[in-house]
Design an enzyme around this catalytic site. Structure first.
Site, PDB file in Angstrom:
ATOM      1  N   ASP A  47      -4.973  -2.228  -7.886  1.00  0.00           N
ATOM      2  CA  ASP A  47      -4.042  -2.919  -7.280  1.00  0.00           C
ATOM      3  C   ASP A  47      -3.012  -3.680  -8.132  1.00  0.00           C
ATOM      4  O   ASP A  47      -2.227  -4.349  -7.424  1.00  0.00           O
ATOM      5  CB  ASP A  47      -5.123  -4.094  -6.439  1.00  0.00           C
ATOM      6  CG  ASP A  47      -5.862  -3.567  -5.343  1.00  0.00           C
ATOM      7  OD1 ASP A  47      -6.947  -3.881  -5.353  1.00  0.00           O
ATOM      8  OD2 ASP A  47      -5.360  -2.607  -4.453  1.00  0.00           O
ATOM      9  N   HIS A  59     -10.884  -7.200  -2.555  1.00  0.00           N
ATOM     10  CA  HIS A  59     -10.730  -5.979  -2.195  1.00  0.00           C
ATOM     11  C   HIS A  59      -9.304  -5.466  -1.968  1.00  0.00           C
ATOM     12  O   HIS A  59      -8.520  -5.587  -2.805  1.00  0.00           O
ATOM     13  CB  HIS A  59     -11.885  -5.725  -0.944  1.00  0.00           C
ATOM     14  CG  HIS A  59     -12.137  -4.085  -0.835  1.00  0.00           C
ATOM     15  ND1 HIS A  59     -11.980  -3.310  -1.919  1.00  0.00           N
ATOM     16  CD2 HIS A  59     -12.933  -3.658   0.166  1.00  0.00           C
ATOM     17  CE1 HIS A  59     -12.485  -2.120  -1.361  1.00  0.00           C
ATOM     18  NE2 HIS A  59     -13.016  -2.292  -0.223  1.00  0.00           N
ATOM     19  N   HIS A  61     -13.284  -5.142 -12.357  1.00  0.00           N
ATOM     20  CA  HIS A  61     -13.716  -4.394 -11.465  1.00  0.00           C
ATOM     21  C   HIS A  61     -15.250  -4.155 -11.347  1.00  0.00           C
ATOM     22  O   HIS A  61     -15.837  -4.329 -12.398  1.00  0.00           O
ATOM     23  CB  HIS A  61     -13.094  -2.942 -11.508  1.00  0.00           C
ATOM     24  CG  HIS A  61     -13.484  -1.933 -10.341  1.00  0.00           C
ATOM     25  ND1 HIS A  61     -14.561  -1.331 -10.128  1.00  0.00           N
ATOM     26  CD2 HIS A  61     -12.377  -1.722  -9.600  1.00  0.00           C
ATOM     27  CE1 HIS A  61     -14.452  -0.447  -8.938  1.00  0.00           C
ATOM     28  NE2 HIS A  61     -13.059  -0.690  -8.761  1.00  0.00           N
TER      29      HIS A  61
END
Ligand code: SDX
Length: 443
Positions: A377, A282, A321
């Site tokens: 990210d 995460h 994702h």
């Protein structure tokens, strides 16, 4: 809702009924299950039984891969189209035209603020940036190499001990005050953690600066009497904060909702959400991406690393994702910001390795077939590293802006008449009843 693809064949002529007809082939019985918002309520499955004494049917959905846990009006994602909107406004427009402070107001209140609303909002956030001096005492208790996310989780939880009024969760005035405190103090807790790791004195908030400008001040001020943030870096961080403000029912927002559903105070729930975000799958992924790029070491090593990923030995961190099966719209914006920051701070050489990873992944069948694209990210860590942050601070830079999203999700859950304490069921596959075996009879 995230994009849902219903592949209904044409209904027979006649009035359309918003129901499913389920035939239980074990008994031949048929059941009409209501459909609303393209969903069914699993509780309506309970009538499906083999014997009348049965508990009845449940749905089984490990990790909630296809389960809506709530109805929400905060954030809309279309994973197939790569769409992200906060309260109906596109992330692209907000990143270009808004500020984090204004976006946080939008996420929490549902509308963009008027000038006077924004002025009051900024005043209240700014005047809640100080933390109780006692918090410094236990920040100093951490080792010099303590991970700042561990420090943040601990200090956010500790805020609940300084503000017992936060337990009054159904009082809107109390929620408003805790909102100011949480959004105002997260940067201070983060910056103080960073300064502790460096062994440098804490820098107190400067109310003359913007939200991100003051954060940079508390992080980087040394001997100068007045810190003047670099405007390009201040704006870059502000845009990154906008991109990270909310993302509907992700792991940490779900933690906020589930922990908050026990009616604990918002500081304790935020500590739980921060802990969920810490994980490398995460919010911890931005740190894991940088460690991966450092491990790869050079562009020529990328093909071998990709092979190890395809062999199932590793993950390509920053890729994939649960919802986006297209390019994460945030990643596109982050990639653009990266070059603006590099212009100021110098080019981060790891960008070449990242670009090669992306180039290979976007054409390789393994990633294409699994619809794995760069997520938010993948590039953010390169920017943070160029701005001078250590890798361990990267997830902290995710947690600060996400606080506004967590609070919005928490309030929406509290005020939703359909919500109550979260308590899922299970499918029990363990032992049936058996008798106790005395110790001297056990083999
Ligand atoms: C965030 O939910 C959110 O909204 C989160 C977030 C937010 O703003 O709150 O967007 C922020 O957390 C972004 C995600 C950051 N995490 C990472 O970058 C870590 C690497 N990514 C993976 O761990 C993974 O892609 C997840 C966790 C992000 C999503 O996992 P899913 O949806 O459970 O997908 P999966 O594990 O079922 O993967 C499907 C297939 C599997 O292969 P097969 O078993 O079918 O052969 O894809 C493979 C996986 O092995 N796969 C990857 C991969 N991600 C998935 N293979 C290599 N590298 C990867 N990164």
């Amino acid at each position: 809702m995230s994009s849902t693809k219903s592949t209904a064949s044409e209904a027979p002529t006649g009035a359309r009924r918003d129901t499913l007809t389920i035939t239980d082939n074990r008994t031949g019985k048929q059941f009409e299950i209501p459909v609303k918002n393209d969903t069914i309520r699993p509780i309506d499955l309970r009538q499906i039984k083999l014997q009348s004494s049965d508990f009845g049917m449940m749905s089984y959905d490990p990790a909630f891969a296809n389960t809506a846990s709530c109805a929400s009006k905060i954030t809309y994602i279309d994973g197939d189209q790569g769409i992200l909107r906060y309260r109906g406004y596109s992330i692209e427009e907000l990143a270009e035209k808004s500020t984090y402070s204004e976006t946080a107001y939008l996420i929490l209140h549902g509308e963009l603020p008027t000038q006077s609303q924004l002025k009051d909002w900024n005043y209240n956030i700014t005047h809640h940036t100080f933390i109780h001096e006692s918090i410094k005492k236990f920040l100093e208790g951490f080792h010099y190499d303590a991970h700042p996310m561990g420090m943040l989780i601990s200090t956010v939880a500790a805020l609940s001990t300084f503000y017992p009024d936060a337990k009054d969760i159904f009082n809107p005035d109390s929620r408003r005050k805790q909102t100011y405190r949480l959004i105002g103090k997260m940067p201070t807790l983060a910056a103080f953690s960073y300064r502790h790791i460096l062994g440098m004195p804490f820098v107190y908030p400067d109310n003359d600066l913007s939200y991100t400008g003051n954060f940079l001040n508390m992080l980087f001020r040394t001997t100068e009497l007045k810190f003047h943030p670099n405007p390009t870096l201040e704006r870059a961080l502000d845009i990154l904060f906008i991109l990270h403000a909310d993302h509907e029912q992700n792991c940490s927002s779900t933690a906020m909702r589930i922990v908050g559903s026990s009616h604990v105070d918002p500081y304790s729930a935020t500590a739980a959400a921060t802990a969920a975000l810490y994980g490398p799958l995460h919010g911890g992924a931005n740190e894991a991406v940088l460690r991966m790029l450092v491990e790869i070491g050079s562009v020529k090593n990328v093909p071998a690393y990709v092979q190890s990923v395809k062999a199932g030995e590793k993950l390509l961190m920053g890729f994939g994702h649960r919802v986006y099966k297209n390019y994460d719209p945030r990643a596109k914006i982050v990639k653009r910001i990266a070059y603006e920051v590099f212009d100021i701070m110098g080019r981060n050489p790891l960008i070449d390795i990242a670009l090669e990873c992306e180039r290979i992944a976007l054409e390789d069948e393994y990633f294409v077939s699994r619809r794995l694209y760069p997520n938010v990210d993948f590039y953010t860590g390169l920017i943070y590293q160029s701005m001078g942050f250590p890798m361990t601070m990267f997830p902290v830079l995710f947690a600060i802006p996400r606080t506004s999203g967590w609070i919005a999700q928490w309030v929406e859950m509290l005020l939703d008449s359909e919500q109550k304490i979260s308590r899922p069921r299970q499918v029990y596959l363990g032992q049936d009843l058996r008798s106790y075996i005395p110790l001297d009879h056990r083999s």
